[in-house]
Design a protein around this motif. Structure first.
Motif, PDB file in Angstrom:
ATOM      1  N   HIS A   1      29.823   8.625 -47.084  1.00 29.00           N
ATOM      2  CA  HIS A   1      29.309   7.303 -47.423  1.00 29.00           C
ATOM      3  C   HIS A   1      30.419   6.269 -47.631  1.00 29.00           C
ATOM      4  CE1 HIS A   1      25.288   8.967 -47.930  1.00 29.00           C
ATOM      5  NE2 HIS A   1      25.775   9.892 -48.715  1.00 29.00           N
ATOM      6  N   VAL A   2      31.666   6.677 -47.551  1.00 32.69           N
ATOM      7  CA  VAL A   2      32.777   5.780 -47.896  1.00 32.69           C
ATOM      8  C   VAL A   2      33.189   4.908 -46.711  1.00 32.69           C
ATOM      9  CG1 VAL A   2      35.206   5.699 -48.594  1.00 32.69           C
ATOM     10  CG2 VAL A   2      33.619   7.298 -49.715  1.00 32.69           C
ATOM     11  N   GLY A   3      33.306   5.502 -45.532  1.00 31.73           N
ATOM     12  CA  GLY A   3      33.730   4.757 -44.349  1.00 31.73           C
ATOM     13  C   GLY A   3      35.213   4.905 -44.075  1.00 31.73           C
ATOM     14  N   ARG A   4      35.549   4.942 -42.802  1.00 39.77           N
ATOM     15  CA  ARG A   4      36.930   5.161 -42.383  1.00 39.77           C
ATOM     16  C   ARG A   4      37.885   4.117 -42.965  1.00 39.77           C
ATOM     17  NH1 ARG A   4      39.004   7.651 -37.516  1.00 39.77           N
ATOM     18  NH2 ARG A   4      41.140   6.968 -37.109  1.00 39.77           N
ATOM     19  N   LYS A   5      37.479   2.848 -42.942  1.00 42.18           N
ATOM     20  CA  LYS A   5      38.389   1.788 -43.377  1.00 42.18           C
ATOM     21  C   LYS A   5      38.704   1.879 -44.865  1.00 42.18           C
ATOM     22  CE  LYS A   5      37.261  -1.631 -39.818  1.00 42.18           C
ATOM     23  NZ  LYS A   5      36.757  -3.007 -39.554  1.00 42.18           N
ATOM     24  N   ARG A   6      37.808   2.485 -45.640  1.00 41.23           N
ATOM     25  CA  ARG A   6      38.010   2.560 -47.083  1.00 41.23           C
ATOM     26  C   ARG A   6      38.462   3.938 -47.562  1.00 41.23           C
ATOM     27  NH1 ARG A   6      36.202  -1.817 -50.011  1.00 41.23           N
ATOM     28  NH2 ARG A   6      34.863  -3.297 -48.902  1.00 41.23           N
ATOM     29  N   MET A   7      38.758   4.835 -46.621  1.00 37.15           N
ATOM     30  CA  MET A   7      39.043   6.201 -47.039  1.00 37.15           C
ATOM     31  C   MET A   7      40.343   6.308 -47.833  1.00 37.15           C
ATOM     32  SD  MET A   7      37.602   9.085 -47.164  1.00 37.15           S
ATOM     33  CE  MET A   7      36.259   8.670 -46.075  1.00 37.15           C
ATOM     34  N   VAL A   8      41.386   5.616 -47.401  1.00 35.00           N
ATOM     35  CA  VAL A   8      42.632   5.647 -48.167  1.00 35.00           C
ATOM     36  C   VAL A   8      42.404   5.046 -49.546  1.00 35.00           C
ATOM     37  CG1 VAL A   8      45.001   4.808 -48.302  1.00 35.00           C
ATOM     38  CG2 VAL A   8      44.095   5.624 -46.114  1.00 35.00           C
ATOM     39  N   GLU A   9      41.659   3.938 -49.617  1.00 38.17           N
ATOM     40  CA  GLU A   9      41.336   3.329 -50.907  1.00 38.17           C
ATOM     41  C   GLU A   9      40.579   4.312 -51.793  1.00 38.17           C
ATOM     42  OE1 GLU A   9      38.159   0.055 -52.656  1.00 38.17           O
ATOM     43  OE2 GLU A   9      38.760  -0.057 -50.545  1.00 38.17           O
ATOM     44  N   TYR A  10      39.654   5.058 -51.192  1.00 33.09           N
ATOM     45  CA  TYR A  10      38.885   6.041 -51.952  1.00 33.09           C
ATOM     46  C   TYR A  10      39.802   7.076 -52.588  1.00 33.09           C
ATOM     47  CZ  TYR A  10      35.798  10.026 -52.795  1.00 33.09           C
ATOM     48  OH  TYR A  10      35.146  11.085 -53.359  1.00 33.09           O
ATOM     49  N   PHE A  11      40.663   7.657 -51.781  1.00 33.96           N
ATOM     50  CA  PHE A  11      41.542   8.700 -52.318  1.00 33.96           C
ATOM     51  C   PHE A  11      42.584   8.133 -53.280  1.00 33.96           C
ATOM     52  CE2 PHE A  11      40.066  11.151 -48.518  1.00 33.96           C
ATOM     53  CZ  PHE A  11      39.475  12.174 -49.233  1.00 33.96           C
TER      54      PHE A  11
END
Length: 433
Positions: free
Chosen positions: A283-293
């Motif tokens: 549900h996070v999305g590729r563009k936000r994955m680094v931000e998520y982690f």
């Protein structure tokens, strides 16, 4: 249009089907007038209940057209739906013509069957989300579309474990409930919750676990009751949170488990010793994955671990706006490939320690869910309505094939916030499996 005899629809539609299929129909097809084509001994039967079934296929010449027809009840499938879908996928042309490109006999057949004059209404279960993609507000909207449909419905589909992610079947005799408990235990051990050395490094009296996307609380309850840890579980689904809190209260675990309605970006009360992210990253999305982690990296202590349990696809897959999955199931959903997940975790500061693919386990999990839904069909329809129940039957049956053929994977990626120090991991997997 003239009234036609029982055999006329099957005869008339043949030129149109030849534009849609690579060859003769591999399944029996029953038409609304009683006529039929295709082998009588096929794995299943497709029943077209009205001309709208073909209208939808013509006006939306992709999976969405068939899905709309199935959800609306214009099409029924008699037999094992996953096998019917696999047979159809192999037989349907990928470049089916839109109505304005029909020519010759196919155009005449469509006109004779009165298929070109109008598009049928879109089923109301379809959604096109509004707002900035993956903003906090839009994420809550799309999560609510999928998860806030009534906890009783999920009880019927998921069974007593109330766990909506891939199970782990340790043998052929394992039940779904045993396999879900095995999955939770597998994750807990990978996170070090059973290791004396890991626990002794925790600054508090007990390890502290953050469960991101906690669902109905099953992982949190397993960790607290089996490994004596304190848990914070976060979800943005109101109904999930209400249900999880009731489970925690019934078990008198309020002093050990806190369930919050909170976006992962707003968690700010670390450090945690371990983080579980189960079925959340999709549900996070590729563009936000680094931000998520990076967000969760800030919340874990040095030496702490994270386990990311997520569906993956080789090369990645962003659900198209006109796909069945995006319109009915997981709006804004996006599957990353394993390399992107690993790169994102490493970019955020995690050291990767282990990767495991459980895709065959997910195919078996889905079969259990489909069996539960079909066994409890009348009750499920009573909870959410027939169209929404059809959405679930279609998407779960289709996903069985995706995990069987390798189009989808289920990757568990284990990382540690080592910060250049010894990782604290056992020397082999035997230390935590």
């Amino acid at each position: 249009m003239t009234t036609r005899t029982a055999e006329n629809v099957a005869n008339t539609v043949q030129p149109l089907l030849s534009e849609m299929l690579t060859g003769p129909p591999p399944l029996r097809i029953d038409f609304w007038d009683g006529s039929a084509i295709g082998p009588e001994d096929s794995i299943g039967t497709i029943r077209l209940n009205s001309p709208d079934a073909l209208r939808r296929a013509i006006w939306s010449p992709n999976h969405l057209g068939f899905a709309r027809a199935f959800v609306a009840g214009d099409i029924d499938a008699i037999g094992p739906l996953d096998e019917i879908l696999r047979s159809m996928q192999q037989a349907v042309k990928q470049d089916k013509p839109a109505p304005q490109r029909l020519v010759g006999p196919a155009y005449r057949a469509a006109r004779e069957l009165d298929l070109l004059g109008r598009q049928p209404d879109t089923p109301p279960e379809e959604i096109v989300p509004r707002g900035v993609r993956h903003s906090i507000g839009r994420d809550k909207q799309v999560v609510g579309h999928h998860y806030d449909v009534g906890n009783r419905f999920y009880e019927l589909v998921l069974g007593p474990s109330m766990t909506y992610s891939c199970a782990r079947f340790v043998d052929d005799e394992a039940t779904l409930e045993q396999a879900q408990a095995s999955k939770h235990d597998h994750i807990a051990r990978k996170l070090g919750l059973a290791e004396a050395s890991f626990r002794s490094a925790c600054p508090g009296p007990r390890p502290r676990l953050l469960d991101v996307g906690c669902g109905w609380g099953s992982m949190a309850i397993h960790a607290a009751t089996t490994y004596d840890v304190d848990v914070v579980g976060v979800t943005i689904s109101d109904e999930q949170a209400d249900y999880a809190r009731r489970r925690v209260a019934d078990l008198e675990l309020e002093d050990r488990i806190e369930i919050r309605i909170q976006d992962y970006r707003l968690v700010a009360d670390g450090p945690f010793d371990a983080i579980s992210s189960i079925g959340m990253a999709e549900h996070v999305g590729r563009k936000r994955m680094v931000e998520y982690f990076r967000s969760v990296h800030r919340q874990v202590r040095p030496g702490g671990r994270i386990l990311n349990h997520a569906i993956a696809s080789m090369g990645g897959a962003r659900l198209g706006r006109r796909s069945f999955m995006a319109r009915y199931v997981f709006p804004d959903g996006e599957l990353l490939d394993l390399a992107t997940t690993i790169a994102s975790m490493e970019s955020a500061g995690f050291e990767i320690r282990d990767v495991e693919n459980l895709r065959e386990h997910y195919a078996r999990t889905l079969r259990c869910w489909v069996a539960n839904l079909e066994e409890n069909w009348d009750a499920a329809v009573g909870e959410v309505g027939e169209r929404r129940a059809r959405v679930w039957r279609l998407y779960m049956s289709g996903c069985i094939n995706g995990f069987n053929d390798g189009g989808f994977e289920l990757q568990q990626t284990l990382g540690v916030k080592s910060d250049g120090q010894p990782s604290g991991f056992p020397p082999t997997r035997a230390g935590w499996t």
